[in-house]
Write an enzyme that holds these catalytic residues in place. Sequence first.
Site, PDB file in Angstrom:
ATOM      1  N   ASN A 133       0.802  -1.124  -0.208  1.00  0.00           N
ATOM      2  CA  ASN A 133       0.035   0.017  -0.079  1.00  0.00           C
ATOM      3  C   ASN A 133       0.579   1.354   0.056  1.00  0.00           C
ATOM      4  OD1 ASN A 133       0.684  -0.488   2.540  1.00  0.00           O
ATOM      5  ND2 ASN A 133      -1.251  -0.198   3.547  1.00  0.00           N
ATOM      6  N   GLU A 231       4.418  -4.875  12.237  1.00  0.00           N
ATOM      7  CA  GLU A 231       3.532  -3.525  12.175  1.00  0.00           C
ATOM      8  C   GLU A 231       2.272  -4.198  11.526  1.00  0.00           C
ATOM      9  OE1 GLU A 231       3.685  -0.508  13.352  1.00  0.00           O
ATOM     10  OE2 GLU A 231       6.063  -0.072  13.349  1.00  0.00           O
ATOM     11  N   GLY A 233      -2.034  -5.103  11.047  1.00  0.00           N
ATOM     12  CA  GLY A 233      -3.252  -4.289  10.654  1.00  0.00           C
ATOM     13  C   GLY A 233      -4.050  -3.585  11.775  1.00  0.00           C
ATOM     14  N   CYS A 265      -3.185   0.772   6.971  1.00  0.00           N
ATOM     15  CA  CYS A 265      -3.604   0.090   8.364  1.00  0.00           C
ATOM     16  C   CYS A 265      -4.039   1.132   9.244  1.00  0.00           C
ATOM     17  CB  CYS A 265      -2.163  -0.378   8.896  1.00  0.00           C
ATOM     18  SG  CYS A 265      -1.039   0.995   8.907  1.00  0.00           S
TER      19      CYS A 265
HETATM   20  P1  NAD Z   1       0.480  -9.381   3.694  1.00  0.00           P
HETATM   21  O1  NAD Z   1       0.709  -9.691   5.118  1.00  0.00           O
HETATM   22  O2  NAD Z   1      -0.599 -10.270   2.725  1.00  0.00           O
HETATM   23  O3  NAD Z   1       1.774  -9.183   2.710  1.00  0.00           O
HETATM   24  C1  NAD Z   1       2.925  -8.411   3.198  1.00  0.00           C
HETATM   25  C2  NAD Z   1       4.174  -8.827   2.740  1.00  0.00           C
HETATM   26  O4  NAD Z   1       4.445 -10.362   3.469  1.00  0.00           O
HETATM   27  C3  NAD Z   1       4.252  -9.114   1.343  1.00  0.00           C
HETATM   28  O5  NAD Z   1       5.544  -8.813   0.907  1.00  0.00           O
HETATM   29  C4  NAD Z   1       3.945 -10.712   1.311  1.00  0.00           C
HETATM   30  O6  NAD Z   1       4.504 -11.171   0.069  1.00  0.00           O
HETATM   31  C5  NAD Z   1       4.636 -11.142   2.336  1.00  0.00           C
HETATM   32  N1  NAD Z   1       4.252 -12.524   2.834  1.00  0.00           N
HETATM   33  C6  NAD Z   1       3.166 -13.180   2.789  1.00  0.00           C
HETATM   34  N2  NAD Z   1       3.058 -14.240   3.405  1.00  0.00           N
HETATM   35  C7  NAD Z   1       4.234 -14.480   3.819  1.00  0.00           C
HETATM   36  C8  NAD Z   1       5.003 -15.378   4.734  1.00  0.00           C
HETATM   37  N3  NAD Z   1       4.224 -16.642   4.841  1.00  0.00           N
HETATM   38  N4  NAD Z   1       6.177 -15.354   4.985  1.00  0.00           N
HETATM   39  C9  NAD Z   1       6.969 -14.457   4.575  1.00  0.00           C
HETATM   40  N5  NAD Z   1       6.352 -13.099   4.080  1.00  0.00           N
HETATM   41  C10 NAD Z   1       5.136 -13.299   3.485  1.00  0.00           C
HETATM   42  O7  NAD Z   1      -0.070  -7.836   3.454  1.00  0.00           O
HETATM   43  P2  NAD Z   1      -0.580  -6.998   2.276  1.00  0.00           P
HETATM   44  O8  NAD Z   1      -1.975  -7.349   1.672  1.00  0.00           O
HETATM   45  O9  NAD Z   1       0.525  -6.821   1.515  1.00  0.00           O
HETATM   46  O10 NAD Z   1      -0.794  -5.586   3.113  1.00  0.00           O
HETATM   47  C11 NAD Z   1      -2.030  -5.160   3.642  1.00  0.00           C
HETATM   48  C12 NAD Z   1      -1.947  -5.444   5.294  1.00  0.00           C
HETATM   49  O11 NAD Z   1      -0.842  -4.797   5.650  1.00  0.00           O
HETATM   50  C13 NAD Z   1      -3.030  -4.873   5.992  1.00  0.00           C
HETATM   51  O12 NAD Z   1      -3.627  -5.848   7.110  1.00  0.00           O
HETATM   52  C14 NAD Z   1      -2.393  -3.551   6.481  1.00  0.00           C
HETATM   53  O13 NAD Z   1      -3.211  -3.238   7.819  1.00  0.00           O
HETATM   54  C15 NAD Z   1      -0.996  -4.044   7.030  1.00  0.00           C
HETATM   55  N6  NAD Z   1      -0.202  -2.798   6.962  1.00  0.00           N
HETATM   56  C16 NAD Z   1       0.215  -2.446   8.248  1.00  0.00           C
HETATM   57  C17 NAD Z   1       0.913  -1.291   8.448  1.00  0.00           C
HETATM   58  C18 NAD Z   1       1.625  -0.759   9.859  1.00  0.00           C
HETATM   59  O14 NAD Z   1       2.331   0.094  10.017  1.00  0.00           O
HETATM   60  N7  NAD Z   1       0.772  -1.297  10.756  1.00  0.00           N
HETATM   61  C19 NAD Z   1       1.197  -0.691   7.113  1.00  0.00           C
HETATM   62  C20 NAD Z   1       0.675  -0.917   6.044  1.00  0.00           C
HETATM   63  C21 NAD Z   1      -0.025  -1.990   6.071  1.00  0.00           C
END
Ligand code: NAD
Length: 464
Positions: A133, A231, A233, A265
């Site tokens: 995002n 960090e 959701g 998030c």
């Molecule tokens: P996601 O958890 O699907 O993926 C995040 C990253 O993890 C990606 O690079 C993905 O390829 C990788 N990944 C997926 N499965 C994995 C595994 N088993 N092992 C290692 N890496 C793996 O999240 P998304 O859809 O890319 O992003 C959206 C989410 O991120 C939302 O829940 C949002 O709230 C959260 N988010 C949190 C913050 C924060 O600062 N708290 C900031 C931005 C987004």
Amino acid sequence: MSTLIALDKASGASLGTVPAATPADVDAAVERAAAAQPAWAALTYNERAAVLRRAALELTNRAATLRELIVRETGSIPGKADYEIGAASGELLEAAALAARPIGEVRPSNHAGRFSLAERVPLGVVAAITPWNFPLVLGMRVIAPALALGNTVVLKPSPETPLSGGAMLADLFAAAGLPAGVFQVVQGGAEVGSRLVEHPATAMVHFTGSTTVGRSIAATAGGLLKKVSLELGGNNALVVLDDADLDQAAMIGAWSSFHYQGQTCITAGRHVVHAAVADAYVAALAGRAQAIEVGDPHTGAVGLGPMINERQHARAAELLASAVTAGATVVTGGPQDPPFFRPTVVTGVTPEMRLWREEIFAPIAPVLVVSDAEEAVKVVNDTEYGLVNSVLTADLRRGLSVARRLRGGMAHVNDATPQDEALAPFGGIGQSGLGGRSGGDDNLDEFTQRRWLTTTDLPVHYPY
Ligand code: NAD
């Protein structure tokens, strides 16, 4: 060799390809990072800071190209791309300053003649795993302070954003003169991320993403006794009290729920509104929602772009439909043909609905009416998440007292839920994170560990 295709999220056009990392590529990147780390940490702080400052300059020089890339690859309006570029530059400059912070302190000792030092030392190789995002700034938020403090970094961006989240960061640091191996990017999905987490030479995993994936990474890292920072959701609330300025409240509410299609998030997924102002607030919020243009931000002057992919679009439509089936009313908005989703206001929502309980990640503002501030606090705190909340009121003292009772790592009085600053302690509690904070001096705790170092004036005396 397999490749990842970077897509324009509005048109579906290809923006380019990057090679996908094999397990051997991941291992080789981590090993190069481990080999490069001692020499990088041994540079003077000013030499490390100089690279970070040059990277900030390179970022500014590339702003126009980057802006277009972020608009197309993340489906965001240009203003969000500009925010990312500015914030990433701020992260680099603050990290350059971080390199010059004190890296130790003298502790009092109970042993005569002992000089007792708590020294900060780098962790080693940091594995950074980031979401799609805000790919530029969420990567930079980890890379810049980790490098400043003498670590090396291997980054795995989301496969949705291999260019703005990965390839261009590698180019940027290469142009800034970062020595080879100090920062590398490995491209791919879950399997590439897992390999990084499991590699014995990654000392720390910094993960930004969903709670589900964060939990599984924490479990693996826990088994390996590896430091992990999460960090995750959120299901953030915007509380509108009975004395709030409703014009401001509607603007803040619209921004909190609709900006970047609600895909952050720190989006407000819950509007908790005092009964005395609920009707007027909903009307004003719906009016603002209706005035927003939705479309391709690369070709048109719109307020909202596309959803990141069809899966997210379908999930949001399903969450909305399930709320309607359970008795909620869509005041305005709803799904259009994928990938577009109109800004949506929903009333008649109850705390049992999935639309209320789950992180939505779409431009939907569910409204729940409460009879007083006490009930608002109860309703807001009824969640396992704990990232950020906002309170809107004419009375700052009242706002502060409510804000401090809300479950979360961050709270704002009279402003929107989406806020971030390079020096602010950003982070969540509960299902939103492990309690670590990024920003300012909190990064010292994130990216270094203490070494206790003593010297003693001889002689010492022991029993034998
Ligand atoms: P996601 O958890 O699907 O993926 C995040 C990253 O993890 C990606 O690079 C993905 O390829 C990788 N990944 C997926 N499965 C994995 C595994 N088993 N092992 C290692 N890496 C793996 O999240 P998304 O859809 O890319 O992003 C959206 C989410 O991120 C939302 O829940 C949002 O709230 C959260 N988010 C949190 C913050 C924060 O600062 N708290 C900031 C931005 C987004």
